[in-house]
Design a protein around this motif. Structure first.
Motif, PDB file in Angstrom:
ATOM      1  N   SER A 113       1.701  12.022  40.997  1.00 48.43           N
ATOM      2  CA  SER A 113       1.197  12.542  39.728  1.00 48.43           C
ATOM      3  C   SER A 113       0.126  13.598  39.987  1.00 48.43           C
ATOM      4  O   SER A 113      -0.378  13.740  41.105  1.00 48.43           O
ATOM      5  CB  SER A 113       0.615  11.417  38.885  1.00 48.43           C
ATOM      6  OG  SER A 113      -0.589  10.960  39.471  1.00 48.43           O
ATOM      7  N   THR A 114      -0.225  14.330  38.935  1.00 45.98           N
ATOM      8  CA  THR A 114      -1.279  15.342  39.046  1.00 45.98           C
ATOM      9  C   THR A 114      -2.582  14.698  39.489  1.00 45.98           C
ATOM     10  O   THR A 114      -3.289  15.229  40.347  1.00 45.98           O
ATOM     11  CB  THR A 114      -1.471  16.054  37.693  1.00 45.98           C
ATOM     12  OG1 THR A 114      -0.221  16.626  37.305  1.00 45.98           O
ATOM     13  CG2 THR A 114      -2.524  17.143  37.788  1.00 45.98           C
ATOM     14  N   LEU A 115      -2.904  13.545  38.909  1.00 40.56           N
ATOM     15  CA  LEU A 115      -4.140  12.847  39.285  1.00 40.56           C
ATOM     16  C   LEU A 115      -4.119  12.463  40.758  1.00 40.56           C
ATOM     17  O   LEU A 115      -5.103  12.653  41.464  1.00 40.56           O
ATOM     18  CB  LEU A 115      -4.343  11.608  38.422  1.00 40.56           C
ATOM     19  CG  LEU A 115      -5.576  10.767  38.739  1.00 40.56           C
ATOM     20  CD1 LEU A 115      -6.852  11.588  38.572  1.00 40.56           C
ATOM     21  CD2 LEU A 115      -5.622   9.531  37.868  1.00 40.56           C
ATOM     22  N   ARG A 145      -2.537  13.915  43.167  1.00 37.25           N
ATOM     23  CA  ARG A 145      -2.704  15.129  43.975  1.00 37.25           C
ATOM     24  C   ARG A 145      -4.165  15.575  43.972  1.00 37.25           C
ATOM     25  O   ARG A 145      -4.694  15.977  44.997  1.00 37.25           O
ATOM     26  CB  ARG A 145      -1.792  16.244  43.452  1.00 37.25           C
ATOM     27  CG  ARG A 145      -0.326  16.038  43.809  1.00 37.25           C
ATOM     28  CD  ARG A 145       0.498  17.294  43.539  1.00 37.25           C
ATOM     29  NE  ARG A 145       0.414  17.761  42.163  1.00 37.25           N
ATOM     30  CZ  ARG A 145       1.222  17.369  41.162  1.00 37.25           C
ATOM     31  NH1 ARG A 145       2.179  16.490  41.403  1.00 37.25           N
ATOM     32  NH2 ARG A 145       1.090  17.870  39.955  1.00 37.25           N
ATOM     33  N   GLN A 146      -4.835  15.479  42.815  1.00 34.22           N
ATOM     34  CA  GLN A 146      -6.233  15.868  42.732  1.00 34.22           C
ATOM     35  C   GLN A 146      -7.101  14.958  43.592  1.00 34.22           C
ATOM     36  O   GLN A 146      -8.018  15.421  44.258  1.00 34.22           O
ATOM     37  CB  GLN A 146      -6.724  15.841  41.285  1.00 34.22           C
ATOM     38  CG  GLN A 146      -6.147  16.941  40.440  1.00 34.22           C
ATOM     39  CD  GLN A 146      -6.523  16.794  38.979  1.00 34.22           C
ATOM     40  OE1 GLN A 146      -7.023  15.760  38.562  1.00 34.22           O
ATOM     41  NE2 GLN A 146      -6.254  17.826  38.204  1.00 34.22           N
ATOM     42  N   VAL A 147      -6.834  13.666  43.573  1.00 39.36           N
ATOM     43  CA  VAL A 147      -7.621  12.715  44.359  1.00 39.36           C
ATOM     44  C   VAL A 147      -7.480  13.018  45.842  1.00 39.36           C
ATOM     45  O   VAL A 147      -8.448  12.972  46.589  1.00 39.36           O
ATOM     46  CB  VAL A 147      -7.205  11.266  44.038  1.00 39.36           C
ATOM     47  CG1 VAL A 147      -7.794  10.295  45.051  1.00 39.36           C
ATOM     48  CG2 VAL A 147      -7.630  10.890  42.622  1.00 39.36           C
ATOM     49  N   HIS A 148      -6.288  13.345  46.284  1.00 38.09           N
ATOM     50  CA  HIS A 148      -6.078  13.641  47.700  1.00 38.09           C
ATOM     51  C   HIS A 148      -6.793  14.920  48.131  1.00 38.09           C
ATOM     52  O   HIS A 148      -7.148  15.065  49.294  1.00 38.09           O
ATOM     53  CB  HIS A 148      -4.581  13.734  48.020  1.00 38.09           C
ATOM     54  CG  HIS A 148      -3.900  12.398  47.977  1.00 38.09           C
ATOM     55  ND1 HIS A 148      -4.176  11.399  48.870  1.00 38.09           N
ATOM     56  CD2 HIS A 148      -2.991  11.907  47.122  1.00 38.09           C
ATOM     57  CE1 HIS A 148      -3.446  10.335  48.579  1.00 38.09           C
ATOM     58  NE2 HIS A 148      -2.720  10.617  47.509  1.00 38.09           N
ATOM     59  N   LYS A 149      -7.033  15.860  47.214  1.00 39.16           N
ATOM     60  CA  LYS A 149      -7.726  17.095  47.538  1.00 39.16           C
ATOM     61  C   LYS A 149      -9.226  16.866  47.719  1.00 39.16           C
ATOM     62  O   LYS A 149      -9.886  17.630  48.400  1.00 39.16           O
ATOM     63  CB  LYS A 149      -7.515  18.134  46.441  1.00 39.16           C
ATOM     64  CG  LYS A 149      -6.117  18.689  46.377  1.00 39.16           C
ATOM     65  CD  LYS A 149      -6.016  19.702  45.259  1.00 39.16           C
ATOM     66  CE  LYS A 149      -4.596  20.180  45.091  1.00 39.16           C
ATOM     67  NZ  LYS A 149      -4.474  21.116  43.954  1.00 39.16           N
ATOM     68  N   ARG A 150      -9.745  15.847  47.110  1.00 35.65           N
ATOM     69  CA  ARG A 150     -11.185  15.592  47.187  1.00 35.65           C
ATOM     70  C   ARG A 150     -11.529  14.959  48.523  1.00 35.65           C
ATOM     71  O   ARG A 150     -10.824  14.106  49.021  1.00 35.65           O
ATOM     72  CB  ARG A 150     -11.612  14.681  46.041  1.00 35.65           C
ATOM     73  CG  ARG A 150     -11.432  15.330  44.704  1.00 35.65           C
ATOM     74  CD  ARG A 150     -11.914  14.429  43.595  1.00 35.65           C
ATOM     75  NE  ARG A 150     -11.683  15.058  42.318  1.00 35.65           N
ATOM     76  CZ  ARG A 150     -11.115  14.481  41.292  1.00 35.65           C
ATOM     77  NH1 ARG A 150     -10.727  13.232  41.363  1.00 35.65           N
ATOM     78  NH2 ARG A 150     -10.942  15.122  40.169  1.00 35.65           N
TER      79      ARG A 150
END
Length: 89
Positions: free
Chosen positions: A3-5, A7-12
């Protein structure tokens, strides 16, 4: 597919839970009292003192009550009757 969330968590690199030491829980009766104090013109500082709560917790309660249409915007905002309160102390 993530999910978008996800993917965002993995970028942090380091996740921080903001305001984790704040108490977000209010009794509905206290929120009704809060709204009455607000409508009566008490400042946010005064309301925080009344409930013995952190001013930031009370600021969040203002946002909640406003979003629920339980309070309205005031002419002087969070400082409504601060001058009168200062004279009493």
């Amino acid at each position: 597919m993530p999910s978008t969330l996800q993917r965002q968590v993995h970028k942090r690199r380091k996740i921080v839970l903001v305001c984790e030491n704040m108490d977000f829980i209010w009794d509905d009766a206290d929120l009704s009292d809060f709204a009455e104090l607000w409508r009566g013109g008490m400042s946010l500082v005064g309301i925080a003192g009344h409930f013995r709560r952190d001013i930031d917790e009370c600021a969040l309660a203002v946002m909640h009550l406003a979003r629920e249409n339980r309070i309205k915007r005031r002419r002087n905002g969070i400082f409504e009757n601060e001058e009168a309160e200062d004279c009493e102390n």
